[in-house]
Motif scaffolding. Structure first.
Motif, PDB file in Angstrom:
ATOM      1  N   LEU A   1       0.822  -1.213   0.000  1.00  0.00           N
ATOM      2  CA  LEU A   1       0.000   0.000   0.000  1.00  0.00           C
ATOM      3  C   LEU A   1       0.856   1.263   0.000  1.00  0.00           C
ATOM      4  CD1 LEU A   1      -2.826   1.235   0.069  1.00  0.00           C
ATOM      5  CD2 LEU A   1      -2.734   1.128   2.577  1.00  0.00           C
ATOM      6  N   ARG A   2       2.028   1.212   0.592  1.00  0.00           N
ATOM      7  CA  ARG A   2       2.885   2.400   0.664  1.00  0.00           C
ATOM      8  C   ARG A   2       3.266   2.910  -0.721  1.00  0.00           C
ATOM      9  NH1 ARG A   2       7.579   0.605   4.193  1.00  0.00           N
ATOM     10  NH2 ARG A   2       5.975  -0.745   5.076  1.00  0.00           N
ATOM     11  N   HIS A   3       3.219   2.028  -1.714  1.00  0.00           N
ATOM     12  CA  HIS A   3       3.552   2.432  -3.082  1.00  0.00           C
ATOM     13  C   HIS A   3       2.317   2.929  -3.850  1.00  0.00           C
ATOM     14  CE1 HIS A   3       7.392   0.598  -2.300  1.00  0.00           C
ATOM     15  NE2 HIS A   3       6.829  -0.583  -2.095  1.00  0.00           N
ATOM     16  N   LYS A   4       1.144   2.816  -3.227  1.00  0.00           N
ATOM     17  CA  LYS A   4      -0.096   3.158  -3.925  1.00  0.00           C
ATOM     18  C   LYS A   4      -0.841   4.328  -3.290  1.00  0.00           C
ATOM     19  CE  LYS A   4      -0.764  -1.743  -5.052  1.00  0.00           C
ATOM     20  NZ  LYS A   4      -1.661  -2.919  -4.891  1.00  0.00           N
ATOM     21  N   VAL A   5      -0.255   4.930  -2.260  1.00  0.00           N
ATOM     22  CA  VAL A   5      -0.944   5.979  -1.523  1.00  0.00           C
ATOM     23  C   VAL A   5      -0.313   7.337  -1.818  1.00  0.00           C
ATOM     24  CG1 VAL A   5       0.494   5.810   0.549  1.00  0.00           C
ATOM     25  CG2 VAL A   5      -1.886   6.532   0.756  1.00  0.00           C
ATOM     26  N   ASP A   6      -1.122   8.388  -1.727  1.00  0.00           N
ATOM     27  CA  ASP A   6      -0.636   9.723  -2.091  1.00  0.00           C
ATOM     28  C   ASP A   6       0.370  10.293  -1.093  1.00  0.00           C
ATOM     29  OD1 ASP A   6      -2.594   9.930  -0.134  1.00  0.00           O
ATOM     30  OD2 ASP A   6      -3.337  11.862  -0.843  1.00  0.00           O
ATOM     31  N   LYS A   7       0.241   9.908   0.175  1.00  0.00           N
ATOM     32  CA  LYS A   7       1.157  10.421   1.202  1.00  0.00           C
ATOM     33  C   LYS A   7       1.742   9.251   1.989  1.00  0.00           C
ATOM     34  CE  LYS A   7      -1.447  14.738   1.634  1.00  0.00           C
ATOM     35  NZ  LYS A   7      -2.274  15.590   2.529  1.00  0.00           N
ATOM     36  N   PRO A   8       2.741   8.583   1.420  1.00  0.00           N
ATOM     37  CA  PRO A   8       3.307   7.401   2.090  1.00  0.00           C
ATOM     38  C   PRO A   8       3.920   7.716   3.447  1.00  0.00           C
ATOM     39  CG  PRO A   8       4.662   8.065   0.213  1.00  0.00           C
ATOM     40  CD  PRO A   8       3.404   8.849   0.128  1.00  0.00           C
ATOM     41  N   GLU A   9       4.404   8.948   3.629  1.00  0.00           N
ATOM     42  CA  GLU A   9       5.013   9.305   4.919  1.00  0.00           C
ATOM     43  C   GLU A   9       3.969   9.310   6.037  1.00  0.00           C
ATOM     44  OE1 GLU A   9       3.535  13.084   3.080  1.00  0.00           O
ATOM     45  OE2 GLU A   9       4.613  11.296   2.381  1.00  0.00           O
ATOM     46  N   VAL A  10       2.730   9.690   5.700  1.00  0.00           N
ATOM     47  CA  VAL A  10       1.649   9.662   6.695  1.00  0.00           C
ATOM     48  C   VAL A  10       1.309   8.216   7.045  1.00  0.00           C
ATOM     49  CG1 VAL A  10      -0.750  10.283   7.170  1.00  0.00           C
ATOM     50  CG2 VAL A  10       0.722  11.859   5.896  1.00  0.00           C
ATOM     51  N   LEU A  11       1.263   7.364   6.033  1.00  0.00           N
ATOM     52  CA  LEU A  11       0.999   5.944   6.275  1.00  0.00           C
ATOM     53  C   LEU A  11       2.077   5.341   7.171  1.00  0.00           C
ATOM     54  CD1 LEU A  11      -0.592   3.343   5.733  1.00  0.00           C
ATOM     55  CD2 LEU A  11       0.780   3.034   3.660  1.00  0.00           C
ATOM     56  N   GLU A  12       3.327   5.701   6.924  1.00  0.00           N
ATOM     57  CA  GLU A  12       4.429   5.176   7.739  1.00  0.00           C
ATOM     58  C   GLU A  12       4.273   5.598   9.197  1.00  0.00           C
ATOM     59  OE1 GLU A  12       6.602   3.056   6.922  1.00  0.00           O
ATOM     60  OE2 GLU A  12       6.317   2.999   4.759  1.00  0.00           O
ATOM     61  N   ARG A  13       3.842   6.836   9.420  1.00  0.00           N
ATOM     62  CA  ARG A  13       3.645   7.304  10.798  1.00  0.00           C
ATOM     63  C   ARG A  13       2.498   6.544  11.469  1.00  0.00           C
ATOM     64  NH1 ARG A  13       4.561  12.623   8.684  1.00  0.00           N
ATOM     65  NH2 ARG A  13       2.337  13.117   8.817  1.00  0.00           N
ATOM     66  N   LEU A  14       1.446   6.281  10.708  1.00  0.00           N
ATOM     67  CA  LEU A  14       0.314   5.531  11.261  1.00  0.00           C
ATOM     68  C   LEU A  14       0.722   4.104  11.613  1.00  0.00           C
ATOM     69  CD1 LEU A  14      -2.543   6.711   8.856  1.00  0.00           C
ATOM     70  CD2 LEU A  14      -2.170   7.424  11.224  1.00  0.00           C
ATOM     71  N   ILE A  15       1.569   3.516  10.781  1.00  0.00           N
ATOM     72  CA  ILE A  15       2.066   2.164  11.061  1.00  0.00           C
ATOM     73  C   ILE A  15       2.960   2.184  12.299  1.00  0.00           C
ATOM     74  CG2 ILE A  15       3.552   0.309  10.202  1.00  0.00           C
ATOM     75  CD1 ILE A  15       2.529   0.984   7.372  1.00  0.00           C
ATOM     76  N   ALA A  16       3.824   3.197  12.390  1.00  0.00           N
ATOM     77  CA  ALA A  16       4.739   3.309  13.531  1.00  0.00           C
ATOM     78  C   ALA A  16       3.979   3.482  14.844  1.00  0.00           C
ATOM     79  CB  ALA A  16       5.693   4.480  13.314  1.00  0.00           C
ATOM     80  N   LYS A  17       2.838   4.179  14.789  1.00  0.00           N
ATOM     81  CA  LYS A  17       2.037   4.413  15.992  1.00  0.00           C
ATOM     82  C   LYS A  17       1.094   3.252  16.305  1.00  0.00           C
ATOM     83  CE  LYS A  17       2.001   9.477  15.731  1.00  0.00           C
ATOM     84  NZ  LYS A  17       1.147  10.683  15.596  1.00  0.00           N
ATOM     85  N   GLY A  18       1.013   2.283  15.396  1.00  0.00           N
ATOM     86  CA  GLY A  18       0.120   1.149  15.626  1.00  0.00           C
ATOM     87  C   GLY A  18      -1.313   1.408  15.225  1.00  0.00           C
ATOM     88  N   VAL A  19      -1.570   2.547  14.605  1.00  0.00           N
ATOM     89  CA  VAL A  19      -2.930   2.843  14.143  1.00  0.00           C
ATOM     90  C   VAL A  19      -3.275   1.957  12.953  1.00  0.00           C
ATOM     91  CG1 VAL A  19      -4.454   4.629  13.197  1.00  0.00           C
ATOM     92  CG2 VAL A  19      -2.778   5.214  14.967  1.00  0.00           C
ATOM     93  N   VAL A  20      -2.284   1.722  12.093  1.00  0.00           N
ATOM     94  CA  VAL A  20      -2.436   0.818  10.948  1.00  0.00           C
ATOM     95  C   VAL A  20      -1.494  -0.360  11.143  1.00  0.00           C
ATOM     96  CG1 VAL A  20      -2.171   0.548   8.452  1.00  0.00           C
ATOM     97  CG2 VAL A  20      -3.102   2.674   9.383  1.00  0.00           C
ATOM     98  N   LEU A  21      -1.999  -1.558  10.918  1.00  0.00           N
ATOM     99  CA  LEU A  21      -1.191  -2.772  10.998  1.00  0.00           C
ATOM    100  C   LEU A  21      -0.900  -3.244   9.581  1.00  0.00           C
ATOM    101  CD1 LEU A  21      -3.253  -4.542  13.793  1.00  0.00           C
ATOM    102  CD2 LEU A  21      -1.246  -3.082  14.056  1.00  0.00           C
ATOM    103  N   GLN A  22       0.347  -3.549   9.305  1.00  0.00           N
ATOM    104  CA  GLN A  22       0.752  -3.927   7.956  1.00  0.00           C
ATOM    105  C   GLN A  22       0.947  -5.433   7.850  1.00  0.00           C
ATOM    106  OE1 GLN A  22       3.697  -1.554   5.441  1.00  0.00           O
ATOM    107  NE2 GLN A  22       4.937  -3.314   6.004  1.00  0.00           N
ATOM    108  N   ALA A  23       0.314  -6.024   6.848  1.00  0.00           N
ATOM    109  CA  ALA A  23       0.473  -7.461   6.613  1.00  0.00           C
ATOM    110  C   ALA A  23       1.882  -7.744   6.101  1.00  0.00           C
ATOM    111  CB  ALA A  23      -0.560  -7.939   5.597  1.00  0.00           C
TER     112      ALA A  23
END
Length: 208
Positions: A92-114
């Motif tokens: 998903l990080r390659h398909k989203v407009d703001k990958p840096e925001v996604l990375e922060r959400l993953i780091a905070k545990g808001v989003v879990l990455q398969a």
């Protein structure tokens, strides 16, 4: 003569009564005929979000999905009282407009990455299966229906639309029990698989 007079009086009284009651009765009938919003109280307070599906919903930024979609859906579910687990594909990080925001959400545990090269659908359905929660996605999960037959339950697979910055869900779900507040310092991931022996079997409340 008296019989005719009595009949006339009765007819007049009925006419007056009908004229008085008709508007009220009409409003009652019209109200009952109006389509109602489908509000459903689900037994558990867990909502598992198909993050990739939500991000790619609607208009794209170039060819990429909007991370804002995911934030809108998560916030809407939390406001309703759900404990939200958003699970995304590793790609998903390659398909989203703001990958840096996604990375922060993953780091905070808001989003879990398969894990890489692994379908997130399996983890989405596995977590929902274990927690007896709802799944928020517009996917049909056709290839997973044998392993997770409950996905055909219309109250556990919740559809959504995003209009502006508002998320709408069908059915209009609310948890029967409000989620418990989680301490900020407590890690999110271990909670996915914690389950007390005293936990109630919520699966019995769902109709297949």
């Amino acid at each position: 003569m008296s019989e005719y007079l009595t009949t006339a009086l009765v007819a007049a009284a009925l006419a007056l009564l009908t004229n008085a009651l008709y508007p009220k009765m009409r409003r009652i009938v019209e109200k009952r005929l109006q389509p109602r919003r489908v509000k459903v109280r689900v037994p558990q307070d867990v909502a598992v979000v198909d993050a990739s599906n939500v991000v790619m919903h609607g208009p794209k930024v170039g060819k990429k999905g909007r991370i804002e979609n995911l934030l809108v859906v998560i916030n809407a579910l939390r406001e309703r009282g759900f404990e939200v687990y958003a699970i995304a594909d590793a790609s998903l990080r390659h398909k989203v407009d703001k990958p840096e925001v996604l990375e922060r959400l993953i780091a905070k545990g808001v989003v879990l990455q398969a894990p890489a090269s692994t379908p997130a659908d399996y983890f989405i359905l596995s977590v929902a299966d274990r927690e007896y929660g709802i799944v928020v996605s517009n996917d049909v999960f056709k290839e997973w229906r044998t392993l997770f037959p409950w996905i055909k339950d219309k109250y556990r697979l919740v559809r959504y639309m995003i209009v502006g910055k508002t998320a709408y869900f069908y059915p209009d779900v609310r948890p029967k029990k409000k989620r418990k507040k989680v301490k900020e310092e407590e890690p999110l991931c271990p909670q996915l698989f914690k389950r007390s022996e005293e936990d109630e079997d919520y699966s019995k409340y769902y109709v297949m």
